[in-house]
Scaffold this motif. Structure first.
Motif, short mmCIF file in Angstrom:
data_model
loop_
_atom_site.label_atom_id
_atom_site.label_comp_id
_atom_site.label_asym_id
_atom_site.label_seq_id
_atom_site.Cartn_x
_atom_site.Cartn_y
_atom_site.Cartn_z
N THR A 71 0.83 -1.19 0.00
CA THR A 71 0.00 0.00 0.00
C THR A 71 0.87 1.25 0.00
N ASP B 246 -0.66 2.72 10.11
CA ASP B 246 -1.85 1.99 9.69
C ASP B 246 -2.21 2.35 8.26
N THR B 247 -2.17 1.35 7.37
CA THR B 247 -2.61 1.57 5.99
C THR B 247 -3.75 0.64 5.60
N ALA B 248 -3.94 -0.46 6.35
CA ALA B 248 -5.00 -1.41 5.98
C ALA B 248 -5.51 -2.20 7.19
N LEU B 249 -5.38 -1.63 8.38
CA LEU B 249 -5.77 -2.33 9.60
C LEU B 249 -7.29 -2.45 9.71
N ARG B 250 -7.76 -3.62 10.10
CA ARG B 250 -9.19 -3.80 10.38
C ARG B 250 -9.39 -3.57 11.87
N ARG C 98 -6.47 -4.15 17.49
CA ARG C 98 -7.64 -3.71 16.72
C ARG C 98 -8.63 -2.93 17.59
N THR D 288 -5.20 8.53 13.23
CA THR D 288 -4.72 7.33 12.55
C THR D 288 -3.70 6.63 13.45
N GLU E 162 2.76 -5.99 10.25
CA GLU E 162 2.57 -5.90 8.81
C GLU E 162 1.43 -6.81 8.35
N GLY F 88 -2.01 -5.12 8.80
CA GLY F 88 -2.35 -3.88 8.10
C GLY F 88 -1.48 -2.67 8.36
N THR G 295 2.19 -0.62 7.79
CA THR G 295 3.24 -0.53 6.77
C THR G 295 4.47 0.12 7.38
#
Length: 269
Positions: free
Chosen positions: A12, A103-107, A192, A204, A221, A224, A226
């Motif tokens: 990402t 955090d670029t794609a954390l659920r 999370r 963020t 990683e 999510g 980076t």
């Protein structure tokens, strides 16, 4: 200032360069965490028993190091990051390399078993920290933000929380699990859950880890985060006397030489 870390092809895209993240401790101490700070000119530090780090407005500025010397006093040990060069007169007692992840794609999601931890839980928190060694955690670190834990039969077995809070960003820290309860995904659940609270207020999540802590970096990683940058962390001893540090002497500027008024203590020492 350390350069951003290269990221694998296909990852990402990273956010643009951000001076807040590049000097996160300073951004926190002069922003959302100013109530926890002692500051003098271009130097600041967290109060004792909260977080063992100081910060400089510009780590390459000799005047900022002179202000740090005034703030902490002679012959005092202090941790600073990020730092490329330590001025003459300061003794480096130890150093390491840290990594910063964002955090670029954390659920993010709340966890039904996570409970809020506070001052009454500090003895249990410190016991868990002593057994798991997630990083610096002191008797008042819990005041820096929201800390969540998971208990089993009433015993605290996992924890994560908020440490540095800067404009727009909040650090997730103290992620740890009792060795007997590892492999159950408790750390991921708590990260999370903490992230959900951070996002709810519009920030963020980001975090830091030792560069050689490969298992932790791989975990972050995988859920999510980076890898953004590497930086040098130093533990230094301030010069013994002002006379020992001619390289740090700078002309007096009255506006800068007026110490910031310390925030009032709340009596919970």
């Amino acid at each position: 200032m350390a350069r951003p870390t290269d990221v694998r092809a296909g990852a990402t895209p990273l956010p643009p360069a951000d001076p807040v993240l590049d000097n996160a401790v300073w951004a926190a101490l002069t922003g959302p965490h100013a109530r926890l700070a002692d500051r003098y000119g271009r130097a600041a530090r967290y109060r004792p028993e909260t977080y063992a780090f100081a910060a400089l407005a510009d780590p390459a500025d000799p005047a900022a190091w002179a202000d740090l010397h005034t703030l902490v006093g002679p012959g005092t040990t202090v941790r600073v990051k990020p730092v490329e060069r330590v001025p003459d007169g300061w003794e480096v007692l130890g150093e390491g390399t840290g990594v910063q992840l964002v955090d670029t794609a954390l659920r993010a999601a709340p966890d039904p078993e996570a409970v809020r931890l506070g001052a009454d839980d500090v003895p249990e928190i410190l016991d868990l920290v002593a057994r798991t060694r997630p990083g610096p955690f002191l008797s008042r670190t819990v005041e820096m933000g929201t800390y969540l834990g998971i208990r089993h039969h009433g015993r605290l077995v996992a924890m994560a929380g908020e440490r540095l809070r800067t404009p727009g960003w909040t650090e997730i820290s103290a992620v740890c699990t009792d060795p007997a309860y590892r492999g159950r995904g408790l750390a991921t659940r708590l990260v999370r859950a903490v992230a959900a609270g951070i996002r709810d207020r519009g920030d963020t999540p980001f975090l830091h880890a030792a560069a050689d802590n490969t298992p932790a970096i791989r975990l972050y990683e995988s859920i999510g985060f980076t890898l953004r940058r590497r930086s040098r962390i130093v533990r230094v001893l301030s010069p013994g006397t002002i006379g020992d540090r001619p390289a740090l002497d700078v002309p007096t500027r009255s506006a800068r030489r007026t110490p910031a008024r310390p925030a009032a203590h709340d009596g919970r020492r």
